[in-house]
Design an enzyme around this catalytic site. Structure first.
Site, PDB file in Angstrom:
ATOM      1  N   SER A  42       0.816  -1.217   0.000  1.00  0.00           N
ATOM      2  CA  SER A  42       0.000   0.000   0.000  1.00  0.00           C
ATOM      3  C   SER A  42       0.851   1.269   0.000  1.00  0.00           C
ATOM      4  O   SER A  42       0.395   2.317  -0.455  1.00  0.00           O
ATOM      5  CB  SER A  42      -0.930  -0.003   1.220  1.00  0.00           C
ATOM      6  OG  SER A  42      -0.187  -0.161   2.409  1.00  0.00           O
ATOM      7  N   THR A  43       2.074   1.208   0.528  1.00  0.00           N
ATOM      8  CA  THR A  43       2.933   2.397   0.529  1.00  0.00           C
ATOM      9  C   THR A  43       3.510   2.634  -0.862  1.00  0.00           C
ATOM     10  O   THR A  43       3.503   3.759  -1.377  1.00  0.00           O
ATOM     11  CB  THR A  43       4.060   2.246   1.575  1.00  0.00           C
ATOM     12  OG1 THR A  43       3.506   1.687   2.771  1.00  0.00           O
ATOM     13  CG2 THR A  43       4.708   3.579   1.885  1.00  0.00           C
ATOM     14  N   GLY A 110       7.269  -9.140   3.308  1.00  0.00           N
ATOM     15  CA  GLY A 110       6.465 -10.282   2.884  1.00  0.00           C
ATOM     16  C   GLY A 110       5.058 -10.281   3.439  1.00  0.00           C
ATOM     17  O   GLY A 110       4.311 -11.235   3.237  1.00  0.00           O
ATOM     18  N   GLY A 112       2.713  -8.760   2.296  1.00  0.00           N
ATOM     19  CA  GLY A 112       1.838  -8.865   1.129  1.00  0.00           C
ATOM     20  C   GLY A 112       2.101 -10.132   0.326  1.00  0.00           C
ATOM     21  O   GLY A 112       1.474 -10.361  -0.709  1.00  0.00           O
ATOM     22  N   GLU A 118      10.448  -9.770  -4.456  1.00  0.00           N
ATOM     23  CA  GLU A 118      11.035  -8.531  -3.916  1.00  0.00           C
ATOM     24  C   GLU A 118      12.531  -8.710  -3.641  1.00  0.00           C
ATOM     25  O   GLU A 118      13.332  -7.817  -3.910  1.00  0.00           O
ATOM     26  CB  GLU A 118      10.312  -8.132  -2.624  1.00  0.00           C
ATOM     27  CG  GLU A 118       8.903  -7.610  -2.880  1.00  0.00           C
ATOM     28  CD  GLU A 118       8.099  -7.417  -1.616  1.00  0.00           C
ATOM     29  OE1 GLU A 118       7.127  -6.647  -1.665  1.00  0.00           O
ATOM     30  OE2 GLU A 118       8.400  -8.023  -0.578  1.00  0.00           O
TER      31      GLU A 118
END
Ligand code: 5RP
Length: 243
Positions: A42-43, A110, A112, A118
């Site tokens: 979300s960031t 992690g 998400g 990543e």
């Protein structure tokens, strides 16, 4: 560990959401011609939105490598040009979020479920910038956030036993009431509770990497160079660290 240097940067009008402030500020690190790893969460969603604004308004030339299907979908919708790992050897910059970050820039990621992609993308990046709200900054990792560990489905029982032997309690992540969560890579995630937190993150990361069936852990050690930390008043502190 060297002491990070902190200074305040806030070129834009402050926004009162810490994630939005940090996420948008990070997009200003991108220069024309860069190849950029696009994190997940979300960031970073705020970073993507600001990046798309810059592509449209400034003609910024950028190519992104997304770290998840979610980010890929968002980037395509926003009109950010993308490329694949087959087309690029190194990335100039990656911008990603974190679930916890300590003073040495050790992180848990992690939340998400995108930890594997990543970490791959961070590993080929000249510079990694992390965007978080101040609530993600911790003294010791693992006290408030469970450590995600990505596991191939076949090995769930054996990995579960190994993880208990290492001293944590693994909880299979669910998607809804009873379905296991599937990562973008078709794997599962154990969220691991360490009763006293994680005292030695580099050693634990190496230990986990040796367990057959574990694809990747959410411990990110020595990968981040810069942290943009958003505060409740909309200011962003930028801290640099040499991994
Ligand atoms: C996803 C991640 C995210 O970066 C992390 O969970 C932070 O997410 P958010 O910005 O939504 O708080 O590691 O795998």
């Amino acid at each position: 560990m060297t002491n990070p240097t902190t200074f305040e940067v806030c070129e834009e009008k402050p926004v009162a959401n810490p994630k939005e402030a940090a996420g948008r500020q990070a997009a200003e690190l991108v220069e024309s011609g860069m190849r950029v790893g696009l994190g997940t969460g979300s960031t970073v969603a705020f970073t993507l939105a600001r990046l798309a604004e810059r592509v449209a308004s400034e003609g910024l030339e950028v190519h992104g490598v997304p770290t998840s299907i979610d980010t890929q979908t968002r980037a395509v919708e926003l009109g950010i040009p993308l490329m694949t790992l087959a087309e690029v050897e190194r990335l100039d910059l990656t911008i990603d979020g974190a679930d916890e970050i300590d003073a040495a820039f050790q992180m848990i990621k992690g939340g998400g479920g995108a930890l594997l992609r990543e970490k791959v993308v961070a590993s080929i990046s000249e510079r990694v910038a992390i965007v978080v709200g101040r609530d993600k900054v911790v003294e010791r990792l693992g006290l408030s956030f469970l450590l995600p560990v990505e596991v191939v489905p076949f090995a769930l029982p054996t990995v579960s036993r190994e993880l208990r032997g290492i001293g944590c309690e693994p909880v299979l992540r669910l998607d809804g009431p009873s379905e296991p969560f599937h990562t973008d890579n078709g794997n599962r995630i154990f969220d691991c509770r360490f009763p006293d937190g994680i005292a030695d993150a580099p050693t634990l990361e190496r230990e986990l990497a040796c367990v057959p069936g574990i694809v990747e852990s959410g411990l990110f050690i020595g990968l981040a160079h810069t942290a943009l930390i958003g505060a409740d008043d909309g200011s962003v502190s930028v801290t640099h660290h040499r991994p």
